[in-house]
Design a protein around this motif. Structure first.
Motif, PDB file in Angstrom:
ATOM      1  N   GLU A 298     -32.541 -22.715 -17.564  1.00  0.00           N
ATOM      2  CA  GLU A 298     -31.523 -21.896 -18.223  1.00  0.00           C
ATOM      3  C   GLU A 298     -30.788 -22.742 -19.258  1.00  0.00           C
ATOM      4  O   GLU A 298     -30.927 -23.972 -19.279  1.00  0.00           O
ATOM      5  CB  GLU A 298     -30.541 -21.312 -17.192  1.00  0.00           C
ATOM      6  CG  GLU A 298     -31.254 -20.363 -16.236  1.00  0.00           C
ATOM      7  CD  GLU A 298     -30.375 -19.753 -15.154  1.00  0.00           C
ATOM      8  OE1 GLU A 298     -29.205 -20.163 -15.011  1.00  0.00           O
ATOM      9  OE2 GLU A 298     -30.894 -18.873 -14.448  1.00  0.00           O
TER      10      GLU A 298
ATOM     11  N   ASN B 285     -27.430 -21.351 -20.484  1.00  0.00           N
ATOM     12  CA  ASN B 285     -26.192 -20.588 -20.716  1.00  0.00           C
ATOM     13  C   ASN B 285     -24.922 -21.416 -20.532  1.00  0.00           C
ATOM     14  O   ASN B 285     -23.863 -21.023 -21.023  1.00  0.00           O
ATOM     15  CB  ASN B 285     -26.152 -19.341 -19.833  1.00  0.00           C
ATOM     16  CG  ASN B 285     -26.315 -19.641 -18.360  1.00  0.00           C
ATOM     17  OD1 ASN B 285     -27.064 -20.558 -17.990  1.00  0.00           O
ATOM     18  ND2 ASN B 285     -25.649 -18.885 -17.519  1.00  0.00           N
ATOM     19  N   HIS B 286     -24.999 -22.536 -19.826  1.00  0.00           N
ATOM     20  CA  HIS B 286     -23.814 -23.389 -19.637  1.00  0.00           C
ATOM     21  C   HIS B 286     -23.990 -24.636 -20.498  1.00  0.00           C
ATOM     22  O   HIS B 286     -24.883 -25.448 -20.236  1.00  0.00           O
ATOM     23  CB  HIS B 286     -23.656 -23.778 -18.165  1.00  0.00           C
ATOM     24  CG  HIS B 286     -23.527 -22.605 -17.236  1.00  0.00           C
ATOM     25  ND1 HIS B 286     -22.519 -21.677 -17.357  1.00  0.00           N
ATOM     26  CD2 HIS B 286     -24.281 -22.215 -16.181  1.00  0.00           C
ATOM     27  CE1 HIS B 286     -22.646 -20.757 -16.398  1.00  0.00           C
ATOM     28  NE2 HIS B 286     -23.715 -21.064 -15.682  1.00  0.00           N
TER      29      HIS B 286
ATOM     30  N   ASN C 182     -31.486 -24.333 -12.911  1.00  0.00           N
ATOM     31  CA  ASN C 182     -30.672 -23.635 -11.919  1.00  0.00           C
ATOM     32  C   ASN C 182     -31.548 -23.420 -10.694  1.00  0.00           C
ATOM     33  O   ASN C 182     -32.482 -22.627 -10.725  1.00  0.00           O
ATOM     34  CB  ASN C 182     -30.210 -22.298 -12.518  1.00  0.00           C
ATOM     35  CG  ASN C 182     -29.504 -21.407 -11.512  1.00  0.00           C
ATOM     36  OD1 ASN C 182     -29.432 -21.728 -10.324  1.00  0.00           O
ATOM     37  ND2 ASN C 182     -29.003 -20.279 -11.996  1.00  0.00           N
TER      38      ASN C 182
ATOM     39  N   ASN D 135     -30.465 -19.959  -5.113  1.00  0.00           N
ATOM     40  CA  ASN D 135     -29.553 -20.180  -3.991  1.00  0.00           C
ATOM     41  C   ASN D 135     -30.308 -19.918  -2.688  1.00  0.00           C
ATOM     42  O   ASN D 135     -30.133 -18.895  -2.015  1.00  0.00           O
ATOM     43  CB  ASN D 135     -28.313 -19.282  -4.129  1.00  0.00           C
ATOM     44  CG  ASN D 135     -27.546 -19.574  -5.414  1.00  0.00           C
ATOM     45  OD1 ASN D 135     -27.473 -18.761  -6.324  1.00  0.00           O
ATOM     46  ND2 ASN D 135     -27.004 -20.771  -5.511  1.00  0.00           N
TER      47      ASN D 135
ATOM     48  N   ARG E  52     -22.933 -29.491  -3.077  1.00  0.00           N
ATOM     49  CA  ARG E  52     -24.326 -29.041  -2.955  1.00  0.00           C
ATOM     50  C   ARG E  52     -25.133 -30.274  -2.575  1.00  0.00           C
ATOM     51  O   ARG E  52     -24.886 -31.357  -3.104  1.00  0.00           O
ATOM     52  CB  ARG E  52     -24.839 -28.481  -4.292  1.00  0.00           C
ATOM     53  CG  ARG E  52     -24.120 -27.199  -4.769  1.00  0.00           C
ATOM     54  CD  ARG E  52     -24.678 -25.982  -4.088  1.00  0.00           C
ATOM     55  NE  ARG E  52     -23.912 -24.776  -4.391  1.00  0.00           N
ATOM     56  CZ  ARG E  52     -24.272 -23.856  -5.294  1.00  0.00           C
ATOM     57  NH1 ARG E  52     -25.372 -24.016  -6.017  1.00  0.00           N
ATOM     58  NH2 ARG E  52     -23.540 -22.765  -5.473  1.00  0.00           N
TER      59      ARG E  52
ATOM     60  N   TRP F 245     -19.185 -25.041 -14.473  1.00  0.00           N
ATOM     61  CA  TRP F 245     -20.628 -25.187 -14.721  1.00  0.00           C
ATOM     62  C   TRP F 245     -20.913 -25.880 -16.049  1.00  0.00           C
ATOM     63  O   TRP F 245     -22.066 -26.254 -16.320  1.00  0.00           O
ATOM     64  CB  TRP F 245     -21.327 -23.825 -14.657  1.00  0.00           C
ATOM     65  CG  TRP F 245     -21.315 -23.226 -13.277  1.00  0.00           C
ATOM     66  CD1 TRP F 245     -20.605 -22.146 -12.856  1.00  0.00           C
ATOM     67  CD2 TRP F 245     -22.057 -23.683 -12.131  1.00  0.00           C
ATOM     68  NE1 TRP F 245     -20.840 -21.912 -11.519  1.00  0.00           N
ATOM     69  CE2 TRP F 245     -21.721 -22.836 -11.054  1.00  0.00           C
ATOM     70  CE3 TRP F 245     -22.953 -24.735 -11.910  1.00  0.00           C
ATOM     71  CZ2 TRP F 245     -22.274 -23.003  -9.772  1.00  0.00           C
ATOM     72  CZ3 TRP F 245     -23.497 -24.900 -10.631  1.00  0.00           C
ATOM     73  CH2 TRP F 245     -23.154 -24.041  -9.586  1.00  0.00           C
TER      74      TRP F 245
ATOM     75  N   ASN G 252     -26.726 -27.320 -10.529  1.00  0.00           N
ATOM     76  CA  ASN G 252     -27.515 -27.220 -11.753  1.00  0.00           C
ATOM     77  C   ASN G 252     -27.859 -28.650 -12.155  1.00  0.00           C
ATOM     78  O   ASN G 252     -26.983 -29.532 -12.168  1.00  0.00           O
ATOM     79  CB  ASN G 252     -26.743 -26.514 -12.854  1.00  0.00           C
ATOM     80  CG  ASN G 252     -26.642 -25.019 -12.596  1.00  0.00           C
ATOM     81  OD1 ASN G 252     -27.301 -24.484 -11.696  1.00  0.00           O
ATOM     82  ND2 ASN G 252     -25.814 -24.337 -13.370  1.00  0.00           N
TER      83      ASN G 252
HETATM   84  C1  GCU Z   1     -23.598 -19.194 -11.161  1.00  0.00           C
HETATM   85  C2  GCU Z   1     -23.945 -20.056 -12.375  1.00  0.00           C
HETATM   86  C3  GCU Z   1     -25.319 -20.665 -12.217  1.00  0.00           C
HETATM   87  C4  GCU Z   1     -25.379 -21.425 -10.903  1.00  0.00           C
HETATM   88  C5  GCU Z   1     -25.045 -20.484  -9.761  1.00  0.00           C
HETATM   89  C6  GCU Z   1     -25.048 -21.164  -8.398  1.00  0.00           C
HETATM   90  O1  GCU Z   1     -24.439 -18.083 -11.129  1.00  0.00           O
HETATM   91  O2  GCU Z   1     -23.910 -19.273 -13.551  1.00  0.00           O
HETATM   92  O3  GCU Z   1     -25.619 -21.523 -13.310  1.00  0.00           O
HETATM   93  O4  GCU Z   1     -26.646 -21.991 -10.710  1.00  0.00           O
HETATM   94  O5  GCU Z   1     -23.756 -19.919  -9.955  1.00  0.00           O
HETATM   95  O6  GCU Z   1     -24.170 -20.904  -7.608  1.00  0.00           O
HETATM   96  O7  GCU Z   1     -25.932 -21.980  -8.112  1.00  0.00           O
END
Ligand code: GCU
Length: 136
Positions: A19, A21-22, A32, A35, A67, A88, A119
């Motif tokens: 990704e 986006n961040h 990413n 989960n 994490r 993020w 991430n």
């Molecule tokens: C959000 C975030 C993700 C991240 C995810 C997570 O969705 O935008 O970039 O990976 O949380 O909890 O792992």
């Protein structure tokens, strides 16, 4: 010591997505982890010398809880946890010292909880060489 950067978006992925986006990542994006337990990245890293090397993970964790990843190097497991970075788009590094063999090594980083991994932007590997002091 010099380091080689392995971008996470170029590693082999299981239950993980590239990704972008961040912002703040290097290269073309970050990974990413889904989960879920067992989501993983597998890096093939090269070491010119056998012995101790620093593996430095660049990551972001926008949640309030650590994490964790199980980092298996040529079959040997190492636990490492990644604390909150506050958002993020805030990136930080954590370093693990491991033994690498000369040549090709497999570094697999697997999520151990249902939250998945942080991430992950990159893995930097030092060359394992310490320059002698001037008097040596
Ligand atoms: C959000 C975030 C993700 C991240 C995810 C997570 O969705 O935008 O970039 O990976 O949380 O909890 O792992």
């Amino acid at each position: 010591a010099a380091t080689t950067v392995y971008e996470a978006e170029r590693a082999a992925r299981t239950d993980a997505a590239v990704e972008s986006n961040h912002l703040g990542f290097t290269g073309t994006g970050f990974v990413n982890y889904d989960n879920t337990i067992g989501s993983s990245l597998s890096f093939t890293v090269h070491a010119a010398v056998a012995g101790g090397h620093a593996l430095t993970f660049r990551f972001a964790n926008g949640t309030g809880a650590d994490r964790s990843l199980d980092v298996v190097v040529n079959g040997t497991p190492h636990a490492i946890s990644f604390p909150s970075t506050g958002s993020w788009t805030a990136w930080a590094t954590r370093t693990l010292r491991v033994n690498l063999k000369h040549g090709t090594n497999v570094v697999r980083a697997t999520a151990t909880t249902a939250e998945g991994g942080p991430n992950l932007d990159s893995l930097s590997v030092d060359n394992g060489v310490t320059a002698p002091s001037p008097s040596d």
